[in-house]
Motif scaffolding. Sequence first.
Motif, short mmCIF file in Angstrom:
data_model
loop_
_atom_site.label_atom_id
_atom_site.label_comp_id
_atom_site.label_asym_id
_atom_site.label_seq_id
_atom_site.Cartn_x
_atom_site.Cartn_y
_atom_site.Cartn_z
N VAL A 85 0.77 -16.02 -4.00
CA VAL A 85 1.23 -15.64 -5.25
C VAL A 85 0.62 -14.31 -5.28
CG1 VAL A 85 0.89 -15.70 -7.67
CG2 VAL A 85 1.07 -17.70 -6.44
N ILE A 86 -0.39 -13.89 -4.83
CA ILE A 86 -1.02 -12.34 -4.96
C ILE A 86 -0.02 -11.57 -3.88
CG2 ILE A 86 -2.74 -10.80 -4.27
CD1 ILE A 86 -3.39 -12.29 -6.86
N LEU A 87 0.33 -12.17 -2.74
CA LEU A 87 1.21 -11.38 -1.81
C LEU A 87 2.67 -11.15 -2.66
CD1 LEU A 87 -0.08 -12.87 1.32
CD2 LEU A 87 -0.59 -10.57 0.54
N MET A 88 3.11 -12.55 -3.11
CA MET A 88 4.75 -11.99 -3.60
C MET A 88 4.47 -11.11 -4.79
SD MET A 88 6.24 -13.69 -1.48
CE MET A 88 7.93 -13.49 -2.50
N ASN A 89 3.36 -11.00 -5.57
CA ASN A 89 3.51 -10.01 -6.55
C ASN A 89 2.72 -8.68 -6.28
OD1 ASN A 89 4.69 -12.01 -8.54
ND2 ASN A 89 2.85 -13.15 -8.39
N LEU A 90 2.44 -8.28 -5.15
CA LEU A 90 1.72 -7.28 -4.49
C LEU A 90 2.26 -5.85 -5.15
CD1 LEU A 90 -0.50 -6.57 -2.90
CD2 LEU A 90 0.78 -6.33 -0.98
N ASN B 82 -2.78 -0.41 -10.49
CA ASN B 82 -3.72 0.36 -9.90
C ASN B 82 -3.40 1.65 -9.56
OD1 ASN B 82 -6.33 -1.51 -9.55
ND2 ASN B 82 -4.53 -2.78 -8.79
N HIS B 83 -2.01 2.01 -9.89
CA HIS B 83 -1.61 3.44 -9.68
C HIS B 83 -0.69 4.12 -10.87
CE1 HIS B 83 -2.79 2.20 -5.76
NE2 HIS B 83 -2.62 3.49 -5.40
N ARG B 84 -0.68 4.98 -10.81
CA ARG B 84 0.18 5.71 -11.80
C ARG B 84 1.55 6.46 -10.99
NH1 ARG B 84 -3.90 8.14 -16.13
NH2 ARG B 84 -4.36 6.00 -17.16
N GLY B 85 2.59 6.56 -11.54
CA GLY B 85 3.69 7.63 -11.12
C GLY B 85 4.41 6.88 -9.94
N ASP B 86 5.42 7.63 -9.29
CA ASP B 86 6.13 6.91 -8.23
C ASP B 86 5.59 7.03 -6.94
OD1 ASP B 86 8.16 5.93 -6.72
OD2 ASP B 86 9.46 7.57 -6.79
N VAL B 87 4.56 5.83 -6.57
CA VAL B 87 4.04 5.98 -5.42
C VAL B 87 4.48 4.98 -4.39
CG1 VAL B 87 1.93 7.08 -6.10
CG2 VAL B 87 2.21 4.59 -6.56
N GLY B 88 5.67 4.74 -4.47
CA GLY B 88 6.28 3.72 -3.46
C GLY B 88 6.29 2.44 -3.93
N HIS B 89 6.68 1.60 -2.93
CA HIS B 89 6.65 -0.08 -3.16
C HIS B 89 5.84 -0.82 -2.05
CE1 HIS B 89 8.53 0.43 -6.97
NE2 HIS B 89 9.26 1.50 -6.28
N TYR B 90 5.68 -2.07 -2.30
CA TYR B 90 5.37 -3.31 -1.39
C TYR B 90 6.59 -4.15 -1.75
CZ TYR B 90 0.67 -1.58 -0.44
OH TYR B 90 -0.48 -0.64 -0.01
N LEU B 91 7.27 -4.67 -0.77
CA LEU B 91 8.43 -5.41 -0.80
C LEU B 91 8.05 -6.78 -0.18
CD1 LEU B 91 11.14 -2.73 -0.47
CD2 LEU B 91 10.36 -3.36 -2.48
N VAL C 208 5.56 -8.41 4.33
CA VAL C 208 5.26 -7.47 3.25
C VAL C 208 5.94 -6.15 3.90
CG1 VAL C 208 3.53 -6.39 1.92
CG2 VAL C 208 3.42 -8.80 2.24
N ARG C 209 6.69 -5.46 3.50
CA ARG C 209 7.35 -4.34 3.89
C ARG C 209 6.53 -3.06 3.02
NH1 ARG C 209 12.58 -2.21 5.66
NH2 ARG C 209 12.99 -0.26 4.85
#
Length: 162
Positions: free
Chosen positions: A77-82, A89-98, A109-110
Amino acid sequence: MRATLDAFKLVPGLGRRIVEKHDLRISDMRPDNFIRVQNWLNALEDIQNVVGPAKLRDVGRNVVAAADIPLGQDTEVILMNLDGIYYQNHRGDVGHYLSTRLEDGTIEVRCETPYPRNFEWGLIEGFCRHRAADKKRYSVEYIDGPSKAAHTCTLVVRLLQI
């Protein structure tokens, strides 16, 4: 930042010098305070250049102990909601975990963040090990992404049959 210092247990002075060099302070580590991501990225780059990629992977593994993650959820569940946890834990546009669950139950996890590849690998390993309360064990396979691309790597997480 705490994860960075924890990775330097054998030589704590070196870890402290690296983070302080990049204007990161222990006193700034408060739940109500965000630090500049670029400062931490610069410190991580120094760690890779001075100590090596294995230490950077250690830092990634340690992040899960200090990050704001939902309690009571299992590893999958954690990995799917990463991505959502990342943005807690971050602000702004700092990318993604897909994250994608494949038909065989494997989770891919991409990583499309500014963080170094070995850090990402360690981070996913850390999530898989930290959630050991669910009594499951996982393997984490690293697949390198294209050079200088937004997609830095893919991590393939498989449940181990014990």
